[in-house]
Motif scaffolding. Structure first.
Motif, PDB file in Angstrom:
ATOM      1  N   ALA A 278       3.295   3.910   6.918  1.00  0.00           N
ATOM      2  CA  ALA A 278       2.807   5.149   7.997  1.00  0.00           C
ATOM      3  C   ALA A 278       1.678   5.906   7.430  1.00  0.00           C
ATOM      4  O   ALA A 278       1.107   6.422   8.621  1.00  0.00           O
ATOM      5  CB  ALA A 278       4.240   6.216   7.916  1.00  0.00           C
ATOM      6  N   ILE A 279       1.192   6.065   6.351  1.00  0.00           N
ATOM      7  CA  ILE A 279       0.228   6.758   6.098  1.00  0.00           C
ATOM      8  C   ILE A 279      -1.134   5.742   5.974  1.00  0.00           C
ATOM      9  O   ILE A 279      -2.089   6.170   5.716  1.00  0.00           O
ATOM     10  CB  ILE A 279       0.105   7.450   4.831  1.00  0.00           C
ATOM     11  CG1 ILE A 279       0.503   6.531   3.486  1.00  0.00           C
ATOM     12  CG2 ILE A 279       1.516   8.804   4.729  1.00  0.00           C
ATOM     13  CD1 ILE A 279       0.502   7.385   2.396  1.00  0.00           C
ATOM     14  N   GLY A 280      -0.786   4.582   6.061  1.00  0.00           N
ATOM     15  CA  GLY A 280      -1.954   3.528   5.736  1.00  0.00           C
ATOM     16  C   GLY A 280      -2.635   3.511   4.368  1.00  0.00           C
ATOM     17  O   GLY A 280      -3.831   3.540   4.114  1.00  0.00           O
ATOM     18  N   GLY A 281      -1.505   3.598   3.532  1.00  0.00           N
ATOM     19  CA  GLY A 281      -2.011   3.584   2.296  1.00  0.00           C
ATOM     20  C   GLY A 281      -2.502   2.542   1.604  1.00  0.00           C
ATOM     21  O   GLY A 281      -2.619   1.545   1.772  1.00  0.00           O
ATOM     22  N   SER A 282      -3.012   2.796   0.390  1.00  0.00           N
ATOM     23  CA  SER A 282      -3.827   1.840  -0.547  1.00  0.00           C
ATOM     24  C   SER A 282      -2.747   0.548  -1.021  1.00  0.00           C
ATOM     25  O   SER A 282      -1.438   0.655  -1.176  1.00  0.00           O
ATOM     26  CB  SER A 282      -4.228   2.452  -1.898  1.00  0.00           C
ATOM     27  OG  SER A 282      -4.551   1.428  -2.903  1.00  0.00           O
ATOM     28  N   THR A 283      -3.311  -0.518  -0.899  1.00  0.00           N
ATOM     29  CA  THR A 283      -2.725  -1.713  -1.366  1.00  0.00           C
ATOM     30  C   THR A 283      -2.303  -1.731  -3.056  1.00  0.00           C
ATOM     31  O   THR A 283      -1.540  -2.392  -3.123  1.00  0.00           O
ATOM     32  CB  THR A 283      -3.570  -3.028  -1.091  1.00  0.00           C
ATOM     33  OG1 THR A 283      -4.778  -2.886  -1.999  1.00  0.00           O
ATOM     34  CG2 THR A 283      -3.835  -3.359   0.286  1.00  0.00           C
ATOM     35  N   ASN A 284      -2.833  -0.917  -3.682  1.00  0.00           N
ATOM     36  CA  ASN A 284      -2.749  -0.801  -5.105  1.00  0.00           C
ATOM     37  C   ASN A 284      -1.268  -0.062  -5.450  1.00  0.00           C
ATOM     38  O   ASN A 284      -0.797  -0.294  -6.271  1.00  0.00           O
ATOM     39  CB  ASN A 284      -3.699   0.261  -5.800  1.00  0.00           C
ATOM     40  CG  ASN A 284      -4.956  -0.518  -5.996  1.00  0.00           C
ATOM     41  OD1 ASN A 284      -5.270  -1.441  -6.453  1.00  0.00           O
ATOM     42  ND2 ASN A 284      -6.108   0.265  -5.648  1.00  0.00           N
ATOM     43  N   ALA A 285      -0.605   0.603  -4.380  1.00  0.00           N
ATOM     44  CA  ALA A 285       0.505   1.079  -4.490  1.00  0.00           C
ATOM     45  C   ALA A 285       1.467   0.026  -4.510  1.00  0.00           C
ATOM     46  O   ALA A 285       2.655   0.062  -5.372  1.00  0.00           O
ATOM     47  CB  ALA A 285       0.725   1.901  -3.231  1.00  0.00           C
ATOM     48  N   VAL A 286       1.206  -1.303  -4.103  1.00  0.00           N
ATOM     49  CA  VAL A 286       2.241  -2.239  -4.255  1.00  0.00           C
ATOM     50  C   VAL A 286       2.324  -2.435  -5.681  1.00  0.00           C
ATOM     51  O   VAL A 286       3.499  -2.694  -6.239  1.00  0.00           O
ATOM     52  CB  VAL A 286       1.797  -3.504  -3.609  1.00  0.00           C
ATOM     53  CG1 VAL A 286       2.685  -4.879  -3.931  1.00  0.00           C
ATOM     54  CG2 VAL A 286       1.466  -3.278  -1.893  1.00  0.00           C
ATOM     55  N   VAL A 287       1.482  -2.910  -6.520  1.00  0.00           N
ATOM     56  CA  VAL A 287       1.494  -3.104  -7.932  1.00  0.00           C
ATOM     57  C   VAL A 287       2.061  -1.955  -8.821  1.00  0.00           C
ATOM     58  O   VAL A 287       2.856  -2.172  -9.701  1.00  0.00           O
ATOM     59  CB  VAL A 287       0.233  -3.731  -8.530  1.00  0.00           C
ATOM     60  CG1 VAL A 287      -0.250  -5.036  -7.917  1.00  0.00           C
ATOM     61  CG2 VAL A 287      -0.787  -2.748  -8.593  1.00  0.00           C
TER      62      VAL A 287
END
Length: 585
Positions: A278-287
Motif C-alpha cells: 500500500a505504501i509502495g515500499g522498498s524491495t529490501n523489506a522482503v529480505v
C-alpha cells in the motif's frame, strides 16, 4: 573482576520475577558485585523490583541518519523513569548506509548477533530499540526476536524536505535522477554539485519511501511500534513525545511479560506485507521481513509476498513510485490513514505491542490530502505489491517492484548484455562501442550474498551514456543483488539462487534472448534445458566471486542463506534454543 558463574534456565522460573533480580537480589558476594559496580550515585531502590530497561541505541556520527538518536534516547529514558523503571543506554552496532563499505548488508547479521548477545548477557528485563537508517531497525528486530525480551521500537524518523531551485529533493531518488541527467548532458556537473548541500535539510533518514522509511512503517504494521509513531519526521517534537510514551510502555511490557513471541505471529507479517504494498515500499523489506520471521520461527516465504500483497492497491504518492515525500505523508494523515483504507485486507487477529489488535488503532485516522494518500476507490495502482518471478533464470524466485517500473517494459524480450562483476560493468557500460540498445537486457551477476559478499545495492544499473543521450531513461535490468529502496526502474533483483551459489544466472551469455513477463510471473533465458546444462561459468565470472579467508566475511560466506530465505546466517534461524536461556552471573 568477574563474579562466580552459576547458570539456570529462566523458563523454569515464574516469569513475573524480574530477570535482572538474578543479578541484584541477595546479600551474597555476586549480588554485591553486581550492585556495587552499578551504584555510582544510583539509590539502592534502583535494584529493588524496578524493571531494568535497555535503550539499544544505534546513534553514531558515522550513521548520519541516526545521529540524533541520543536526543530521542533521553526522552525514552524519561518515560522509563516516570513508569518506575531504570533506563540503561546500550550503544549497539550502527550501520551507516551511505558510509559503510563494501555494503551495509554485509554487517546486518553481525549487528543483529551482537545486539542479541549483549541483551542476553546483561541484567536487563526489557529493551527499547532505537533505529532509523536502513539496516538498523531490521538488525534490532532480528535480535529482539531471537532473545525474546519485552521490546518496543522507536523509529528515528525521516528528514524534512530540502529544495533546489524551487523544487523538492527526494533523498536518494533525486541523486539517481540528477546523476543520470549529468551523464546525459542535460545537467551540468556544477549544478549537480550545488544541489548537494540542499539534499539533506535536517536530521533524520531518507525522506523518500526508501528502505529506512519502509522499515519504520512496516515495523508499526508488524505491531512493534507504538501505533501512530512511525513516519513522524525526525525534527518534529511529537517524535520525542512518542519516544517518552515508548519508555512508559517498555516498563508495562516487562510487568505484563509481553514479549515478541506473545504477539508476533504469521498474522503480523500478513499485515506487514499488506502495508508494504500500500505504501509502495522498498524491495529490501522482503529480505528483512523474511529474516525477522526466521528468527521468530515463523514460516514466512517469498511466495507469501505474492499471495498476500500482489493485489493490494498503491495508495501513497511518494518517490520513487510517486511525487511526494515523507513529511508530506505525515501531514496528509500519516501511516494510519493508509492502513485504515486497507483495513479489510488486514488480519484483525494480529496484536501489537500495546496488547490490542492493530486494526483497533485505526478508527480516528483520516486522509487530509488526497493527492498524497489516495482513497481505496482511486488508487495510484490497483495491483502494487512485490511480484515474485520464476523461470529457468530464477528457479527459487526473483522479485520486481511494478510500482517503480515502466509499464511498457513489464512484458519484454531482448538480448542480454552480460557483466561478470560490478567492476566489469563500470569499466564497459559507457564504452561507445558496447553493443547495446534500448531493447537490450542488462545482466549483472556476482552480486548476491555469497558472491560479492553482502548483496550490494547495485541492481539499478546506470544506463549506457549513449542511450541516455538519446533520451532513454529505463531498460530491463537483471541482477542477483539488491537495489536501494529509493531507486526506480524496471529492475529484476534478488535472483535466486545467485550466480555464486550455482544459479543459472552464471551461465547467461551476451546475445542470449531473455524474456520477462511480469503478468505471467516469468523470467527466462530462451535456451533449452540441454543447452543450459552443457554450459559452465566462464573464468571471469568465477574469478569475481568473493573468497575470504578469515574474519566475519569468511563466517558470512560460509553460512549466509539466499535471498528467498532472508539472507540470514543458517545457524541463527529458528526459535528453538535461541531465547534467553542462560544467565551467567
Amino acid at each position: 573482576m568477574e563474579p562466580d558463574l552459576p547458570s539456570r534456565d529462566p523458563r523454569d522460573r515464574d516469569h513475573r520475577e524480574l530477570r535482572s533480580s538474578e543479578w541484584y537480589t541477595g546479600d551474597v558476594r555476586n549480588a554485591y558485585i553486581h550492585r556495587a559496580w552499578m551504584r555510582r550515585g544510583v539509590p539502592s531502590s534502583a535494584f529493588q523490583g524496578r524493571p531494568q530497561i535497555a535503550v539499544a541505541n544505534t546513534a553514531s556520527d558515522l550513521t548520519p541518519c541516526n545521529a540524533h538518536l541520543g536526543e530521542v534516547a533521553q526522552s525514552v529514558k524519561n518515560g522509563i523513569l516516570e513508569a518506575g523503571g531504570i533506563p540503561l543506554e546500550l550503544p549497539v552496532v550502527s550501520l551507516g548506509e551511505t558510509q559503510v563499505r563494501p555494503t551495509a548488508m554485509l554487517w546486518r547479521n553481525m549487528a543483529a548477533m551482537a545486539t542479541e548477545e549483549m541483551l542476553r548477557a546483561n541484567p536487563v528485563d526489557g529493551v527499547v530499540l532505537l533505529g532509523g537508517c536502513d539496516k538498523t531497525i531490521p538488525s534490532l528486530l532480528m535480535a529482539a526476536g531471537s532473545v525474546d525480551l519485552p521490546a518496543v521500537v522507536v523509529p528515528g524518523g525521516p528528514m524534512l524536505t530540502g529544495t533546489f531551485r524551487g523544487q523538492p529533493l527526494g533523498c536518494g531518488t533525486d541523486v539517481w535522477r540528477l546523476s543520470e541527467e549529468v551523464r546525459a548532458g542535460t545537467l551540468s556537473e556544477d549544478d549537480f554539485l550545488r544541489s548537494e548541500s540542499a539534499m539533506i535539510r535536517s536530521k533524520g533518514h531518507c525522506n523518500t519511501m526508501g528502505t529506512a522509511s519502509t522499515m519504520g512503517l512496516v515495523a508499526e504494521a508488524l505491531g512493534v511500534v507504538v501505533p501512530g509513531l512511525a513516519g513522524t519526521p525526525a525534527p518534529d517534537s511529537r517524535l520525542l513525545e512518542g519516544a517518552h510514551n515508548s519508555g512508559l510502555l517498555a516498563v508495562e511490557l516487562v510487568r505484563q511479560d509481553r514479549r515478541p513471541s506473545t504477539f508476533l505471529t504469521k498474522a503480523s507479517f500478513h499485515n506487514a506485507i499488506v502495508a508494504l504494498a500500500a505504501i509502495g515500499g522498498s524491495t529490501n523489506a522482503v529480505v528483512h521481513l523474511l529474516a525477522i520471521a526466521g528468527r521468530l520461527g515463523i514460516d514466512l516465504t517469498v511466495d507469501d509476498f505474492e499471495r498476500i500483497g500482489a493485489d493490494v492497491p498503491l495508495l501513497v504518492n511518494l518517490q520513487p513510485a510517486g511525487r511526494y515525500l515523507m513529511d508530506d505523508l505525515y501531514r496528509a494523515g500519516g501511516f494510519q490513514a493508509v492502513l485504515r483504507e486497507v483495513r479489510d485486507l488486514l488480519d484483525p487477529s494480529a496484536l501489537t505491542v500495546t496488547g490490542r489488535p492493530l486494526v483497533e488503532h485505526l478508527e480516528d485516522a483520516r486522509i487530509w490530502d488526497a493527492d498524497v494518500i489516495t482513497s481505496r476507490e482511486t488508487p495510484l495502482l490497483t495491483h502494487a505489491g512485490i511480484a515474485v518471478l520464476r523461470g529457468n533464470l530464477a528457479p527459487r524466485g526473483a522479485i520486481i517492484k511494478p510500482a517503480a517500473a515502466s509499464p511498457h517494459l513489464l512484458q519484454h524480450r531482448g538480448r542480454a548484455v552480460v557483466f561478470d562483476t560490478i567492476e566489469d560493468f563500470r569499466a564497459r557500460i559507457d564504452d561507445p562501442d558496447l553493443e547495446v540498445d534500448e531493447n537490450s537486457v542488462l545482466v549483472l551477476r556476482g552480486c548476491g550474498p555469497k558472491g560479492y559478499p553482502g548483496m550490494p545495492e547495485v541492481s539499478n544499473m546506470p544506463l549506457p551514456q549513449k542511450l541516455l543521450e538519446r533520451g532513454v531513461r529505463d531498460m530491463v535490468r537483471i541482477c542477483d543483488g539488491r537495489m536501494s529502496g529509493t531507486a526506480y526502474g524496471t529492475v529484476v533483483l534478488h535472483v535466486t539462487p545467485e550466480a555464486a551459489a550455482g544459479g543459472p544466472l552464471a551461465l547467461v551469455q551476451t546475445g542470449d534472448w531473455i524474456s520477462l513477463d511480469v503478468t505471467a510471473r516469468r523470467l527466462d533465458v530462451e535456451l533449452s534445458p540441454e543447452e543450459l546444462a552443457s554450459r559452465t561459468p566462464n573464468e571471469a565470472t568465477l574469478a569475481g566471486f568473493a573468497a575470504p579467508t578469515r574474519g566475519w566475511e569468511k563466517l558470512y560466506v560460509d553460512h549466509v542463506m539466499q535471498a528467498d530465505t532472508g539472507v540470514d546466517l543458517d545457524f541463527l534461524v529458528g526459535s528453538s534454543g535461541s531465547k534467553v536461556s542462560r544467565e551467567s552471573h
